[in-house]
Write a protein that holds these residues in place. Structure first.
Motif, PDB file in Angstrom:
ATOM      1  N   PHE A  64       0.829  -1.205   0.000  1.00 34.96           N
ATOM      2  CA  PHE A  64       0.000   0.000   0.000  1.00 34.96           C
ATOM      3  C   PHE A  64       0.864   1.256   0.000  1.00 34.96           C
ATOM      4  CE2 PHE A  64      -3.366  -2.848   1.798  1.00 34.96           C
ATOM      5  CZ  PHE A  64      -4.282  -2.666   0.769  1.00 34.96           C
ATOM      6  N   GLU A  65       1.998   1.207   0.671  1.00 31.68           N
ATOM      7  CA  GLU A  65       2.906   2.358   0.644  1.00 31.68           C
ATOM      8  C   GLU A  65       3.443   2.598  -0.769  1.00 31.68           C
ATOM      9  OE1 GLU A  65       3.830   4.604   2.939  1.00 31.68           O
ATOM     10  OE2 GLU A  65       2.533   3.726   4.471  1.00 31.68           O
ATOM     11  N   VAL A  66       3.813   1.529  -1.463  1.00 33.16           N
ATOM     12  CA  VAL A  66       4.290   1.660  -2.842  1.00 33.16           C
ATOM     13  C   VAL A  66       3.214   2.301  -3.707  1.00 33.16           C
ATOM     14  CG1 VAL A  66       4.981   0.382  -4.908  1.00 33.16           C
ATOM     15  CG2 VAL A  66       5.943  -0.229  -2.679  1.00 33.16           C
ATOM     16  N   ILE A  85      -0.032 -23.087 -16.203  1.00 34.02           N
ATOM     17  CA  ILE A  85      -0.901 -22.192 -15.431  1.00 34.02           C
ATOM     18  C   ILE A  85      -0.327 -20.785 -15.542  1.00 34.02           C
ATOM     19  CG2 ILE A  85      -1.733 -21.620 -13.123  1.00 34.02           C
ATOM     20  CD1 ILE A  85      -1.555 -24.625 -12.473  1.00 34.02           C
ATOM     21  N   LEU A  86      -1.157 -19.816 -15.932  1.00 31.70           N
ATOM     22  CA  LEU A  86      -0.695 -18.445 -16.166  1.00 31.70           C
ATOM     23  C   LEU A  86      -0.888 -17.605 -14.911  1.00 31.70           C
ATOM     24  CD1 LEU A  86       0.459 -16.390 -18.143  1.00 31.70           C
ATOM     25  CD2 LEU A  86      -1.886 -15.894 -18.889  1.00 31.70           C
ATOM     26  N   VAL A  87       0.211 -17.067 -14.387  1.00 30.44           N
ATOM     27  CA  VAL A  87       0.201 -16.187 -13.227  1.00 30.44           C
ATOM     28  C   VAL A  87       0.524 -14.770 -13.713  1.00 30.44           C
ATOM     29  CG1 VAL A  87       1.191 -15.697 -10.956  1.00 30.44           C
ATOM     30  CG2 VAL A  87       0.962 -18.072 -11.741  1.00 30.44           C
ATOM     31  N   VAL A  88      -0.343 -13.817 -13.378  1.00 36.69           N
ATOM     32  CA  VAL A  88      -0.193 -12.438 -13.847  1.00 36.69           C
ATOM     33  C   VAL A  88       0.092 -11.538 -12.652  1.00 36.69           C
ATOM     34  CG1 VAL A  88      -1.225 -10.585 -15.211  1.00 36.69           C
ATOM     35  CG2 VAL A  88      -1.903 -12.969 -15.638  1.00 36.69           C
ATOM     36  N   GLY A  89       1.137 -10.717 -12.761  1.00 40.93           N
ATOM     37  CA  GLY A  89       1.503  -9.831 -11.664  1.00 40.93           C
ATOM     38  C   GLY A  89       1.753  -8.420 -12.127  1.00 40.93           C
ATOM     39  N   THR A  90       1.318  -7.438 -11.328  1.00 43.29           N
ATOM     40  CA  THR A  90       1.486  -6.015 -11.615  1.00 43.29           C
ATOM     41  C   THR A  90       2.562  -5.443 -10.707  1.00 43.29           C
ATOM     42  OG1 THR A  90      -0.846  -5.839 -12.236  1.00 43.29           O
ATOM     43  CG2 THR A  90       0.300  -3.786 -11.721  1.00 43.29           C
ATOM     44  N   GLU A  91       3.492  -4.689 -11.276  1.00 44.23           N
ATOM     45  CA  GLU A  91       4.678  -4.255 -10.525  1.00 44.23           C
ATOM     46  C   GLU A  91       4.341  -3.419  -9.297  1.00 44.23           C
ATOM     47  OE1 GLU A  91       7.796  -2.442 -12.744  1.00 44.23           O
ATOM     48  OE2 GLU A  91       8.073  -4.157 -14.072  1.00 44.23           O
ATOM     49  N   ARG A  92       3.346  -2.536  -9.409  1.00 39.44           N
ATOM     50  CA  ARG A  92       3.017  -1.659  -8.278  1.00 39.44           C
ATOM     51  C   ARG A  92       1.602  -1.937  -7.771  1.00 39.44           C
ATOM     52  NH1 ARG A  92       5.962   0.659 -11.934  1.00 39.44           N
ATOM     53  NH2 ARG A  92       4.192   1.494 -13.122  1.00 39.44           N
ATOM     54  N   ASP A  93       1.308  -3.207  -7.647  1.00 36.25           N
ATOM     55  CA  ASP A  93       0.027  -3.637  -7.100  1.00 36.25           C
ATOM     56  C   ASP A  93      -0.006  -3.308  -5.606  1.00 36.25           C
ATOM     57  OD1 ASP A  93      -2.056  -5.302  -5.929  1.00 36.25           O
ATOM     58  OD2 ASP A  93      -2.077  -6.412  -7.812  1.00 36.25           O
ATOM     59  N   PRO A  94      -1.045  -2.602  -5.130  1.00 39.00           N
ATOM     60  CA  PRO A  94      -1.057  -2.192  -3.725  1.00 39.00           C
ATOM     61  C   PRO A  94      -1.384  -3.316  -2.752  1.00 39.00           C
ATOM     62  CG  PRO A  94      -3.089  -1.535  -4.778  1.00 39.00           C
ATOM     63  CD  PRO A  94      -2.204  -2.088  -5.863  1.00 39.00           C
ATOM     64  N   ALA A  95      -2.060  -4.354  -3.211  1.00 38.90           N
ATOM     65  CA  ALA A  95      -2.563  -5.374  -2.298  1.00 38.90           C
ATOM     66  C   ALA A  95      -1.844  -6.703  -2.420  1.00 38.90           C
ATOM     67  CB  ALA A  95      -4.066  -5.583  -2.536  1.00 38.90           C
ATOM     68  N   THR A  96      -1.434  -7.059  -3.633  1.00 34.89           N
ATOM     69  CA  THR A  96      -0.699  -8.311  -3.851  1.00 34.89           C
ATOM     70  C   THR A  96       0.585  -7.965  -4.593  1.00 34.89           C
ATOM     71  OG1 THR A  96      -2.035  -8.676  -5.852  1.00 34.89           O
ATOM     72  CG2 THR A  96      -2.729  -9.801  -3.848  1.00 34.89           C
ATOM     73  N   PRO A  97       1.642  -7.686  -3.874  1.00 36.18           N
ATOM     74  CA  PRO A  97       2.883  -7.216  -4.499  1.00 36.18           C
ATOM     75  C   PRO A  97       3.391  -8.153  -5.591  1.00 36.18           C
ATOM     76  CG  PRO A  97       2.980  -6.972  -2.118  1.00 36.18           C
ATOM     77  CD  PRO A  97       1.736  -7.744  -2.408  1.00 36.18           C
ATOM     78  N   PHE A  98       4.092  -7.586  -6.554  1.00 42.52           N
ATOM     79  CA  PHE A  98       4.576  -8.318  -7.713  1.00 42.52           C
ATOM     80  C   PHE A  98       5.407  -9.532  -7.313  1.00 42.52           C
ATOM     81  CE2 PHE A  98       7.616  -8.486 -11.461  1.00 42.52           C
ATOM     82  CZ  PHE A  98       6.722  -9.153 -12.283  1.00 42.52           C
ATOM     83  N   ARG A  99       6.135  -9.414  -6.226  1.00 42.83           N
ATOM     84  CA  ARG A  99       6.981 -10.553  -5.815  1.00 42.83           C
ATOM     85  C   ARG A  99       6.142 -11.771  -5.439  1.00 42.83           C
ATOM     86  NH1 ARG A  99       9.440  -8.598   0.010  1.00 42.83           N
ATOM     87  NH2 ARG A  99       8.357  -6.628  -0.181  1.00 42.83           N
ATOM     88  N   TRP A 100       4.891 -11.540  -5.013  1.00 37.90           N
ATOM     89  CA  TRP A 100       4.015 -12.672  -4.712  1.00 37.90           C
ATOM     90  C   TRP A 100       3.694 -13.448  -5.985  1.00 37.90           C
ATOM     91  CZ3 TRP A 100      -0.310 -10.688  -0.867  1.00 37.90           C
ATOM     92  CH2 TRP A 100       0.295 -10.335   0.353  1.00 37.90           C
ATOM     93  N   SER A 101       3.440 -12.729  -7.073  1.00 39.22           N
ATOM     94  CA  SER A 101       3.162 -13.407  -8.342  1.00 39.22           C
ATOM     95  C   SER A 101       4.387 -14.182  -8.818  1.00 39.22           C
ATOM     96  CB  SER A 101       2.732 -12.394  -9.405  1.00 39.22           C
ATOM     97  OG  SER A 101       1.470 -11.834  -9.081  1.00 39.22           O
ATOM     98  N   LYS A 102       5.562 -13.570  -8.677  1.00 39.71           N
ATOM     99  CA  LYS A 102       6.790 -14.272  -9.063  1.00 39.71           C
ATOM    100  C   LYS A 102       6.972 -15.530  -8.229  1.00 39.71           C
ATOM    101  CE  LYS A 102       9.678 -10.734  -8.726  1.00 39.71           C
ATOM    102  NZ  LYS A 102      10.953  -9.968  -8.847  1.00 39.71           N
ATOM    103  N   SER A 103       6.676 -15.431  -6.944  1.00 42.76           N
ATOM    104  CA  SER A 103       6.854 -16.577  -6.064  1.00 42.76           C
ATOM    105  C   SER A 103       5.871 -17.693  -6.408  1.00 42.76           C
ATOM    106  CB  SER A 103       6.670 -16.148  -4.607  1.00 42.76           C
ATOM    107  OG  SER A 103       6.807 -17.251  -3.731  1.00 42.76           O
ATOM    108  N   LEU A 104       4.593 -17.347  -6.636  1.00 42.08           N
ATOM    109  CA  LEU A 104       3.620 -18.381  -6.956  1.00 42.08           C
ATOM    110  C   LEU A 104       3.963 -19.064  -8.275  1.00 42.08           C
ATOM    111  CD1 LEU A 104       1.058 -19.948  -6.390  1.00 42.08           C
ATOM    112  CD2 LEU A 104      -0.246 -18.116  -7.491  1.00 42.08           C
ATOM    113  N   ALA A 105       4.342 -18.274  -9.277  1.00 41.32           N
ATOM    114  CA  ALA A 105       4.699 -18.867 -10.575  1.00 41.32           C
ATOM    115  C   ALA A 105       5.869 -19.832 -10.427  1.00 41.32           C
ATOM    116  CB  ALA A 105       5.035 -17.766 -11.574  1.00 41.32           C
ATOM    117  N   ALA A 106       6.818 -19.498  -9.540  1.00 41.87           N
ATOM    118  CA  ALA A 106       7.971 -20.375  -9.325  1.00 41.87           C
ATOM    119  C   ALA A 106       7.587 -21.632  -8.552  1.00 41.87           C
ATOM    120  CB  ALA A 106       9.061 -19.614  -8.582  1.00 41.87           C
TER     121      ALA A 106
END
Length: 517
Positions: free
Chosen positions: A272-274, A449-470
């Motif tokens: 949220f700060e980002v 399985i396609l995981v989509v992540g937004t770099e400046r997502d306020p609620a689910t940070p991009f690193r979460w998408s990277k982690s789930l995809a991995a």
């Protein structure tokens, strides 16, 4: 779409403040006797057991329910460990594609929360899916167990829920901390009194098993699914349980299953700060920007000072509902538009009024996030959110532990850290035992399985998408250099085209694809 209706649609896809949790644990551990809701007690199945065959063999009795939709109820067991026992119902709706000759199948939707209504989300299909997808798939909405019209969790009266959400969630005295604890205990006690039989069975594993029953009832050999925010967690759990029944899963704005609840809250607060920084930087380019100085740190301090002032003296409320716009309500109002960049103009206007002492617009934005209706009543979104999270994760069990975690969160996120952390306090006293899902989730054997992540997502940070995809053995990450919560149909043709191509063909974009427009 009218502004108020558009906001309702956006709010459906939110990750509710501080109460979505990931689960910790070691994968592969044997369940304790009787732990029928745990992931380990629901192994991947090639065919349903004989006791579950009546559920898998049912066919929905569809009936017209307005705006071209059909509605039905699907029966599932309250407890999958006792399939011959009590049954509950899952409410489902369907918008059939006009040309059935071109139909590929059905696509199930989950907007997140947990606790948001999938029925309502499907009714916003024109804002949720592109015409290309609506032309080839029947759109299926459903309320997960415990949510909305599917045997809902209920805990507090409207007045008690107003009181709970008004509590000072940045306590700076023993009295304020005590009031938070009392409110948290009352929340859990209310859920036990009204929905005690359902509470142990509303976790994500059971919701995922319900999806498989629904898939079979729809006659779909493989699941096609779009899940956003918490819906990504639900989709990942489904894939881990039933990898051979996956056709195509889009997990947009991912939750990281490998994090503990406290780690999740800490990361979300930082997110949220980002997003707030991104909003401020954009604001300086606008004539309507309300900040006194066009310097990022100065503007952020101005927001922080506003929230702290409301802690002492509430802002005015021009509506007739009698609520005071305290810090808790004001913070929710600030957070709500951060979920979607297209709504930042609304936040600029709300802050302009708030800096002058009028909190009406912030209060109205907060109501959208928590689904408080204009007549003052609530959907059960907040109650279902709490109930699902508290059984999905292992939370600290003492107020002292929350105090320590809140202080740590405030260091990372001066404006939002404490509210995010304290919002999970009812889980410390929850009347149903947690049944956490062993992580990570790998869904071994599933197709891409396609995981989509937004770099400046306020609620689910991009690193979460990277982690789930991995973590997913067949996970493919699609990145988006953008702002706001989730990426599909939020302004990027690159994302939209990649998601559509995958849903239509099951072929994901090339690994490393990163959209910038």
């Amino acid at each position: 779409m009218p502004e108020a209706r558009r906001w309702r649609v956006l709010a459906l896809a939110v990750l509710l403040l501080g109460t979505v949790t990931a689960c910790s644990g070691q994968k592969g551990a044997e369940p304790s006797p009787g732990a029928s809701d745990r992931r380990a007690a629901a192994p991947t199945e090639q065919a349903p057991t004989p006791a579950l065959q009546p559920y898998y063999g049912q066919r929905p009795a569809w009936s017209e329910c307005g705006d071209g939709f059909e509605c039905a109820k699907v029966q599932v067991p309250l407890d999958y460990g006792k399939p011959d026992g009590e049954r509950i119902q899952i409410s489902v709706n369907r918008l059939r594609t006009e040309d059935q000759r071109q139909r590929i199948g059905a696509i199930l939707l989950n907007p997140g929360g947990p606790g948001a209504s999938g029925l309502n989300y499907a009714r916003a299909a024109t804002s949720v899916l592109t015409p290309q997808i609506r032309d080839r798939f029947d759109v299926i909405g459903f309320d997960p167990r415990g949510v909305g019209e599917s045997t809902p969790i209920r805990c507090l009266s409207t007045e008690r829920l107003d009181d709970y959400l008004s509590l000072d969630n940045t306590p700076d005295s023993d009295a304020e901390t005590g009031a938070l604890e009392e409110g948290a205990r009352r929340f859990g006690a209310g859920c036990q009194a009204t929905s005690g039989k359902l509470l142990p069975h509303v976790g994500t594993v059971n919701a995922a098993r319900d999806i498989d029953v629904l898939r079979a009832a729809l006659g779909e050999p493989g699941l096609t699914y779009l899940g956003k925010s918490y819906g990504t967690y639900l989709g990942a759990v489904y894939a881990d349980l039933f990898p051979n029944r996956v056709r195509a899963l889009v997990l947009d704005g991912a939750v990281d299953p490998a994090l503990t609840p406290i780690e999740t809250n800490l990361t979300q607060a930082a997110g949220f700060e980002v997003a707030m920084r991104a909003f401020v930087e954009d604001c300086f380019k606008r004539a309507s920007c309300p900040f006194q100085e066009h310097r990022v740190e100065s503007a952020l301090t101005q927001v922080e000072d506003l929230l702290r002032r409301t802690d002492r003296t509430p802002l005015t409320n021009a509506t007739s509902d009698g609520r005071q716009v305290t810090e808790a309500w004001a913070a929710l109002g600030v957070i709500t538009p951060l979920y979607d960049k297209r709504s930042w103009a609304t936040l600029r206007q709300a802050l302009t009024s708030a800096f002058k002492g009028d909190g009406t617009e912030l209060l109205q934005l907060a109501d959208i996030l928590i689904d408080r209706r204009q007549d003052g009543t609530y959907s059960n979104q907040t109650e279902a959110n709490m109930a699902i999270n508290c059984v999905d994760g292992e939370f600290p069990a003492t107020v002292a532990a929350y105090r320590k975690a809140a202080d740590q969160a405030a260091d990372r996120s001066p404006r939002f850290g404490e509210p995010v952390m304290w919002s999970s306090l009812p889980c410390a006293f929850w009347p149903a035992s947690p049944t956490p899902i062993p992580a990570p989730l790998d869904a071994k054997g599933a197709p891409p399985i396609l995981v989509v992540g937004t770099e400046r997502d306020p609620a689910t940070p991009f690193r979460w998408s990277k982690s789930l995809a991995a973590q997913l053995s067949s996970g493919v990450l699609l990145g988006y250099d953008g702002d706001g919560h989730t990426a599909y149909l939020t302004g990027s043709n690159c994302v939209n085209n990649a998601v559509d191509a995958y849903l239509l063909t099951t072929r994901p974009p090339a690994k490393g694809t990163h959209c910038r427009s």
